[in-house]
Design a protein around this motif. Structure first.
Motif, mmCIF file in Angstrom:
data_model
loop_
_atom_site.group_PDB
_atom_site.id
_atom_site.type_symbol
_atom_site.label_atom_id
_atom_site.label_comp_id
_atom_site.label_asym_id
_atom_site.label_seq_id
_atom_site.Cartn_x
_atom_site.Cartn_y
_atom_site.Cartn_z
ATOM 1 N N ALA A 130 23.532 -52.086 -22.803
ATOM 2 C CA ALA A 130 22.433 -53.015 -22.498
ATOM 3 C C ALA A 130 22.360 -53.323 -21.007
ATOM 4 O O ALA A 130 21.273 -53.277 -20.396
ATOM 5 N N VAL A 131 23.513 -53.623 -20.400
ATOM 6 C CA VAL A 131 23.543 -53.982 -18.978
ATOM 7 C C VAL A 131 23.178 -52.784 -18.108
ATOM 8 O O VAL A 131 22.364 -52.902 -17.171
ATOM 9 N N MET A 132 23.760 -51.631 -18.405
ATOM 10 C CA MET A 132 23.497 -50.449 -17.585
ATOM 11 C C MET A 132 22.046 -49.990 -17.700
ATOM 12 O O MET A 132 21.453 -49.511 -16.732
ATOM 13 N N TRP A 133 21.455 -50.144 -18.881
ATOM 14 C CA TRP A 133 20.053 -49.763 -19.044
ATOM 15 C C TRP A 133 19.163 -50.659 -18.182
ATOM 16 O O TRP A 133 18.218 -50.179 -17.544
ATOM 17 N N ALA A 134 19.480 -51.963 -18.140
ATOM 18 C CA ALA A 134 18.720 -52.893 -17.294
ATOM 19 C C ALA A 134 18.870 -52.509 -15.824
ATOM 20 O O ALA A 134 17.899 -52.566 -15.048
ATOM 21 N N LEU A 135 20.088 -52.100 -15.433
ATOM 22 C CA LEU A 135 20.325 -51.678 -14.046
ATOM 23 C C LEU A 135 19.539 -50.412 -13.716
ATOM 24 O O LEU A 135 18.961 -50.289 -12.631
ATOM 25 N N VAL A 136 19.521 -49.463 -14.649
ATOM 26 C CA VAL A 136 18.770 -48.219 -14.426
ATOM 27 C C VAL A 136 17.295 -48.531 -14.201
ATOM 28 O O VAL A 136 16.663 -48.021 -13.262
ATOM 29 N N MET A 137 16.730 -49.384 -15.056
ATOM 30 C CA MET A 137 15.316 -49.729 -14.926
ATOM 31 C C MET A 137 15.043 -50.437 -13.596
ATOM 32 O O MET A 137 14.038 -50.170 -12.924
ATOM 33 N N GLY A 138 15.936 -51.354 -13.213
ATOM 34 C CA GLY A 138 15.758 -52.068 -11.957
ATOM 35 C C GLY A 138 15.849 -51.148 -10.757
ATOM 36 O O GLY A 138 15.032 -51.219 -9.828
ATOM 37 N N LYS A 139 16.838 -50.256 -10.757
ATOM 38 C CA LYS A 139 17.019 -49.338 -9.634
ATOM 39 C C LYS A 139 15.866 -48.341 -9.543
ATOM 40 O O LYS A 139 15.433 -47.986 -8.436
ATOM 41 N N ARG A 140 15.372 -47.891 -10.683
ATOM 42 C CA ARG A 140 14.246 -46.949 -10.655
ATOM 43 C C ARG A 140 12.986 -47.628 -10.120
ATOM 44 O O ARG A 140 12.219 -47.020 -9.358
ATOM 45 N N LYS A 141 12.776 -48.867 -10.507
ATOM 46 C CA LYS A 141 11.605 -49.602 -10.016
ATOM 47 C C LYS A 141 11.678 -49.745 -8.506
ATOM 48 O O LYS A 141 10.690 -49.499 -7.790
ATOM 49 N N VAL A 142 12.848 -50.137 -7.991
ATOM 50 C CA VAL A 142 13.024 -50.302 -6.548
ATOM 51 C C VAL A 142 12.906 -48.958 -5.840
ATOM 52 O O VAL A 142 12.230 -48.839 -4.814
ATOM 53 N N GLY A 143 13.560 -47.939 -6.389
ATOM 54 C CA GLY A 143 13.549 -46.625 -5.763
ATOM 55 C C GLY A 143 12.156 -46.043 -5.654
ATOM 56 O O GLY A 143 11.782 -45.451 -4.625
ATOM 57 N N ARG A 144 11.358 -46.198 -6.710
ATOM 58 C CA ARG A 144 9.997 -45.659 -6.683
ATOM 59 C C ARG A 144 9.102 -46.458 -5.748
ATOM 60 O O ARG A 144 8.239 -45.897 -5.072
ATOM 61 N N THR A 145 9.296 -47.775 -5.718
ATOM 62 C CA THR A 145 8.498 -48.614 -4.829
ATOM 63 C C THR A 145 8.775 -48.293 -3.365
ATOM 64 O O THR A 145 7.859 -48.215 -2.540
ATOM 65 N N LEU A 146 10.057 -48.095 -3.037
ATOM 66 C CA LEU A 146 10.455 -47.794 -1.669
ATOM 67 C C LEU A 146 10.399 -46.298 -1.362
ATOM 68 O O LEU A 146 10.643 -45.894 -0.225
ATOM 69 N N ASN A 147 10.125 -45.492 -2.387
ATOM 70 C CA ASN A 147 10.136 -44.034 -2.244
ATOM 71 C C ASN A 147 11.473 -43.559 -1.697
ATOM 72 O O ASN A 147 11.552 -42.735 -0.782
ATOM 73 N N SER A 148 12.551 -44.118 -2.276
ATOM 74 C CA SER A 148 13.912 -43.821 -1.804
ATOM 75 C C SER A 148 14.631 -42.936 -2.818
ATOM 76 O O SER A 148 15.020 -43.386 -3.892
ATOM 77 N N MET A 149 14.833 -41.678 -2.456
ATOM 78 C CA MET A 149 15.540 -40.758 -3.339
ATOM 79 C C MET A 149 17.004 -41.152 -3.551
ATOM 80 O O MET A 149 17.526 -40.996 -4.659
ATOM 81 N N PRO A 150 17.718 -41.674 -2.533
ATOM 82 C CA PRO A 150 19.109 -42.094 -2.777
ATOM 83 C C PRO A 150 19.217 -43.174 -3.848
ATOM 84 O O PRO A 150 20.137 -43.154 -4.675
ATOM 85 N N ILE A 151 18.277 -44.141 -3.852
ATOM 86 C CA ILE A 151 18.325 -45.192 -4.861
ATOM 87 C C ILE A 151 17.963 -44.634 -6.234
ATOM 88 O O ILE A 151 18.570 -44.989 -7.251
ATOM 89 N N LEU A 152 16.985 -43.721 -6.280
ATOM 90 C CA LEU A 152 16.636 -43.073 -7.547
ATOM 91 C C LEU A 152 17.808 -42.242 -8.061
ATOM 92 O O LEU A 152 18.055 -42.170 -9.262
#
Length: 220
Positions: A130-152
């Motif tokens: 549950a926790v890791m899935w929330a982290l994945v969703m949060g990191k993907r949202k940030v990564g796509r918004t910032l267009n940051s491949m390292p975060i994705l």
């Protein structure tokens, strides 16, 4: 949106990425302590190995934290020597974990060793998913918004933690249903597979090579 508003929004997302990295580190510390504690007391190899993996993820997470802070301040800079060293230490630790789990799993199977219970493994793995899935969703949202491949890439590599949690969940559940001791060792063997992959990818990143996790669509 004005340039100032865009810059302000981008800064907020970088701060969000930084806090996600901080949370990942502290969560893995807590998860590692609890998992190793119950793994030792209940003699569950899969849970113990899962706990050790959590501490390896702490080392990896610190490297990610430094990386996010660096990119936030200087987007066009390369990996620092600290980040490269952290990747190498992380990779070595994953390989050592894989060897240790393999030897212990073989011994447990040979001696027909059984854990006392795998109920803590069920609870810990469920919470971790549950926790890791929330982290994945949060990191993907940030990564796509910032267009940051390292975060994705970090988001997709966090998916590996979910896969390892699933391995622990399934092996713990089957043991509780059947009482077959070898299931716990087979769960540990599943962790070995992911540990080897994570170790290899850590060394590839240290060499400046792009691994599968650098693709935002991998592990979807």
């Amino acid at each position: 949106m004005s340039t100032y508003a865009q810059q302000s929004a981008q800064k907020n997302y970088w701060n969000y990425a930084l806090w996600l990295a901080v949370f990942t580190v502290f969560y893995n510390i807590a998860e590692g302590l609890v998992s190793i504690g119950f793994g030792v007391s209940d003699e569950s190899l899969a849970l113990f190995g899962f706990g050790v993996d959590s501490f390896i993820e702490v080392m990896s997470g610190i490297g990610i934290l430094v990386m996010v802070n660096r990119i936030r301040k200087n987007p066009d800079t390369s990996r620092t020597s600290f980040e490269i060293t952290a990747l190498r230490v992380t990779g070595s630790s994953f390989y050592i974990l894989a060897v240790g789990l393999a030897v212990t799993a073989a011994y447990n199977i040979f001696t027909n060793h059984k854990p006392e219970t795998t109920i803590p493994g069920l609870v810990i793995s469920f919470v971790s998913i549950a926790v890791m899935w929330a982290l994945v969703m949060g990191k993907r949202k940030v990564g796509r918004t910032l267009n940051s491949m390292p975060i994705l890439a970090d988001a997709n590599c966090t998916m590996v933690c979910i896969y390892m949690s699933v391995v622990l969940l399934v092996s713990s559940f089957i043991y509780q249903l059947t009482g077959f001791g070898f299931v716990d060792s087979l769960g540990a063997l599943g962790l070995i597979y992911f540990s080897i992959n994570e170790g290899r990818e850590s060394f590839d990143k240290a060499k400046g090579l792009e691994c599968d996790c650098e693709d935002e669509n991998c592990n979807d």
